[in-house]
Design a protein around this motif. Structure first.
Motif, PDB file in Angstrom:
ATOM      1  N   GLY A   4       0.787  -1.252   0.103  1.00 34.26           N
ATOM      2  CA  GLY A   4       0.120   0.069  -0.148  1.00 34.26           C
ATOM      3  C   GLY A   4       0.770   1.193  -0.160  1.00 34.26           C
ATOM      4  O   GLY A   4       2.059   1.353  -0.319  1.00 34.26           O
ATOM      5  N   LEU A   5       0.128   2.514   0.306  1.00 32.91           N
ATOM      6  CA  LEU A   5       0.926   3.755   0.375  1.00 32.91           C
ATOM      7  C   LEU A   5       1.562   4.227   1.788  1.00 32.91           C
ATOM      8  O   LEU A   5       0.757   3.664   2.920  1.00 32.91           O
ATOM      9  CB  LEU A   5      -0.021   4.721  -0.047  1.00 32.91           C
ATOM     10  CG  LEU A   5      -0.556   4.624  -1.519  1.00 32.91           C
ATOM     11  CD1 LEU A   5      -1.202   5.710  -1.944  1.00 32.91           C
ATOM     12  CD2 LEU A   5       0.770   4.693  -2.283  1.00 32.91           C
ATOM     13  N   TYR A   6       2.585   4.434   1.609  1.00 31.47           N
ATOM     14  CA  TYR A   6       3.367   4.790   3.085  1.00 31.47           C
ATOM     15  C   TYR A   6       3.604   6.403   2.778  1.00 31.47           C
ATOM     16  O   TYR A   6       3.931   7.056   1.821  1.00 31.47           O
ATOM     17  CB  TYR A   6       4.524   4.191   3.060  1.00 31.47           C
ATOM     18  CG  TYR A   6       4.260   2.858   3.620  1.00 31.47           C
ATOM     19  CD1 TYR A   6       4.596   2.239   4.792  1.00 31.47           C
ATOM     20  CD2 TYR A   6       3.954   1.882   2.763  1.00 31.47           C
ATOM     21  CE1 TYR A   6       4.277   0.992   5.123  1.00 31.47           C
ATOM     22  CE2 TYR A   6       3.557   0.524   2.987  1.00 31.47           C
ATOM     23  CZ  TYR A   6       3.698   0.120   4.351  1.00 31.47           C
ATOM     24  OH  TYR A   6       3.662  -1.140   4.629  1.00 31.47           O
ATOM     25  N   VAL A   7       3.553   7.110   3.946  1.00 31.94           N
ATOM     26  CA  VAL A   7       3.807   8.558   4.133  1.00 31.94           C
ATOM     27  C   VAL A   7       5.065   8.777   5.176  1.00 31.94           C
ATOM     28  O   VAL A   7       5.010   8.360   6.004  1.00 31.94           O
ATOM     29  CB  VAL A   7       2.341   9.203   4.423  1.00 31.94           C
ATOM     30  CG1 VAL A   7       2.849  10.818   4.499  1.00 31.94           C
ATOM     31  CG2 VAL A   7       1.434   9.208   3.061  1.00 31.94           C
ATOM     32  N   GLN A   8       5.785   9.701   4.872  1.00 30.42           N
ATOM     33  CA  GLN A   8       6.941  10.223   5.681  1.00 30.42           C
ATOM     34  C   GLN A   8       6.342  10.473   7.273  1.00 30.42           C
ATOM     35  O   GLN A   8       5.011  10.903   7.299  1.00 30.42           O
ATOM     36  CB  GLN A   8       7.484  11.434   5.492  1.00 30.42           C
ATOM     37  CG  GLN A   8       8.427  11.492   4.444  1.00 30.42           C
ATOM     38  CD  GLN A   8       9.255  12.587   3.824  1.00 30.42           C
ATOM     39  OE1 GLN A   8       8.893  13.886   4.455  1.00 30.42           O
ATOM     40  NE2 GLN A   8      10.021  12.522   2.872  1.00 30.42           N
ATOM     41  N   LYS A   9       7.040   9.886   8.088  1.00 24.57           N
ATOM     42  CA  LYS A   9       6.103   9.865   9.523  1.00 24.57           C
ATOM     43  C   LYS A   9       5.839  11.263  10.112  1.00 24.57           C
ATOM     44  O   LYS A   9       5.028  11.206  10.931  1.00 24.57           O
ATOM     45  CB  LYS A   9       7.244   9.126  10.622  1.00 24.57           C
ATOM     46  CG  LYS A   9       8.377  10.026  10.760  1.00 24.57           C
ATOM     47  CD  LYS A   9       9.496   9.370  11.795  1.00 24.57           C
ATOM     48  CE  LYS A   9      10.609  10.307  12.059  1.00 24.57           C
ATOM     49  NZ  LYS A   9      11.356   9.953  13.084  1.00 24.57           N
ATOM     50  N   ASP A  10       6.483  12.239   9.471  1.00 23.28           N
ATOM     51  CA  ASP A  10       6.076  13.596  10.161  1.00 23.28           C
ATOM     52  C   ASP A  10       5.022  14.357   9.443  1.00 23.28           C
ATOM     53  O   ASP A  10       4.742  15.432   9.573  1.00 23.28           O
ATOM     54  CB  ASP A  10       7.285  14.565  10.244  1.00 23.28           C
ATOM     55  CG  ASP A  10       8.188  14.543   9.215  1.00 23.28           C
ATOM     56  OD1 ASP A  10       8.010  13.927   8.150  1.00 23.28           O
ATOM     57  OD2 ASP A  10       9.129  15.308   9.008  1.00 23.28           O
ATOM     58  N   VAL A  11       4.556  13.524   8.265  1.00 22.62           N
ATOM     59  CA  VAL A  11       3.389  14.383   7.375  1.00 22.62           C
ATOM     60  C   VAL A  11       2.212  13.772   7.508  1.00 22.62           C
ATOM     61  O   VAL A  11       2.101  12.285   7.747  1.00 22.62           O
ATOM     62  CB  VAL A  11       4.145  14.194   6.074  1.00 22.62           C
ATOM     63  CG1 VAL A  11       2.897  14.567   4.925  1.00 22.62           C
ATOM     64  CG2 VAL A  11       5.453  14.946   5.831  1.00 22.62           C
ATOM     65  N   ALA A  12       0.884  14.467   7.567  1.00 25.16           N
ATOM     66  CA  ALA A  12      -0.467  13.670   7.485  1.00 25.16           C
ATOM     67  C   ALA A  12      -0.735  13.105   6.189  1.00 25.16           C
ATOM     68  O   ALA A  12      -0.448  13.463   5.195  1.00 25.16           O
ATOM     69  CB  ALA A  12      -1.341  15.077   7.914  1.00 25.16           C
ATOM     70  N   CYS A  13      -1.360  12.042   6.457  1.00 25.82           N
ATOM     71  CA  CYS A  13      -1.633  11.026   5.439  1.00 25.82           C
ATOM     72  C   CYS A  13      -2.584  11.794   4.411  1.00 25.82           C
ATOM     73  O   CYS A  13      -2.362  11.623   3.276  1.00 25.82           O
ATOM     74  CB  CYS A  13      -2.402  10.010   5.947  1.00 25.82           C
ATOM     75  SG  CYS A  13      -1.444   8.892   6.775  1.00 25.82           S
ATOM     76  N   ALA A  14      -3.281  12.542   5.000  1.00 26.28           N
ATOM     77  CA  ALA A  14      -4.406  13.358   4.228  1.00 26.28           C
ATOM     78  C   ALA A  14      -3.823  14.265   3.421  1.00 26.28           C
ATOM     79  O   ALA A  14      -4.559  14.980   2.207  1.00 26.28           O
ATOM     80  CB  ALA A  14      -5.627  13.781   5.026  1.00 26.28           C
ATOM     81  N   HIS A  15      -2.778  14.999   3.778  1.00 25.33           N
ATOM     82  CA  HIS A  15      -1.925  16.176   2.972  1.00 25.33           C
ATOM     83  C   HIS A  15      -0.602  16.030   2.438  1.00 25.33           C
ATOM     84  O   HIS A  15       0.220  16.982   2.517  1.00 25.33           O
ATOM     85  CB  HIS A  15      -2.081  17.195   4.023  1.00 25.33           C
ATOM     86  CG  HIS A  15      -3.376  17.410   4.598  1.00 25.33           C
ATOM     87  ND1 HIS A  15      -4.353  18.201   3.936  1.00 25.33           N
ATOM     88  CD2 HIS A  15      -3.821  17.428   5.863  1.00 25.33           C
ATOM     89  CE1 HIS A  15      -5.542  18.391   4.737  1.00 25.33           C
ATOM     90  NE2 HIS A  15      -5.307  17.777   5.905  1.00 25.33           N
ATOM     91  N   ALA A  16      -0.516  14.667   2.268  1.00 30.85           N
ATOM     92  CA  ALA A  16       0.909  14.364   2.043  1.00 30.85           C
ATOM     93  C   ALA A  16       1.196  14.923   0.568  1.00 30.85           C
ATOM     94  O   ALA A  16       0.401  14.295  -0.300  1.00 30.85           O
ATOM     95  CB  ALA A  16       1.185  13.011   2.172  1.00 30.85           C
TER      96      ALA A  16
END
Length: 145
Positions: free
Chosen positions: A41-53
């Protein structure tokens, strides 16, 4: 107290019998596996909100490799593994779409758990966390995104 529990259990059975929707959702996404023991699936940098990445903060794990917005058809070949730390040679088509050449890069991937990894190419690594589709921005929520 016991009669109260029996009453609540009975209500749950009635709800199931009449076809009322369950209150808990079932995770039907793929289980962890592939080259790394990560959930696809999709992964986002730990300090970034999933909804706004932004695209630069997003990585996709498909069981074969970890790609970004500017790569596709990626395959990781494990060169060395020590515990949860993988040294790989990853090869990708170097563009998100259209014609492009194959690009290879040596990477170190450290898997903390099935939902978190750190990716290092040069310099310090960047940690990413899994983001369920329901938490992503609209254009990433579809099954083919």
């Amino acid at each position: 107290m016991l009669s109260h529990i029996r009453f609540l259990s009975g209500l749950a059975l009635v709800a199931l019998a009449v076809g009322m929707p369950a209150s808990a959702s079932v995770d039907s996404s793929p289980k962890p596996g592939g080259v790394y023991r990560l959930k696809p699936g999709l992964y986002v940098q730990k300090d970034v909100a999933c909804a706004h990445a932004p695209n630069a903060a997003i990585r996709r794990y498909d069981g074969r490799a970890i790609s970004d917005a500017h790569s596709r058809g990626c395959r990781a070949r494990v060169l060395n593994r020590k515990g949860d730390r993988y040294t790989v040679m990853q090869s990708c088509v170097g563009a998100g779409a259209g014609a492009a050449k194959q690009v290879s890069q040596r990477q170190t991937v450290t898997v903390s758990d099935a939902l978190t990894f750190t990716l290092q190419t040069r310099g310090p690594g960047t940690t990413y966390r899994y983001c369920p589709a329901s938490m992503l921005r609209e254009n990433l929520k579809g099954p083919t995104k």
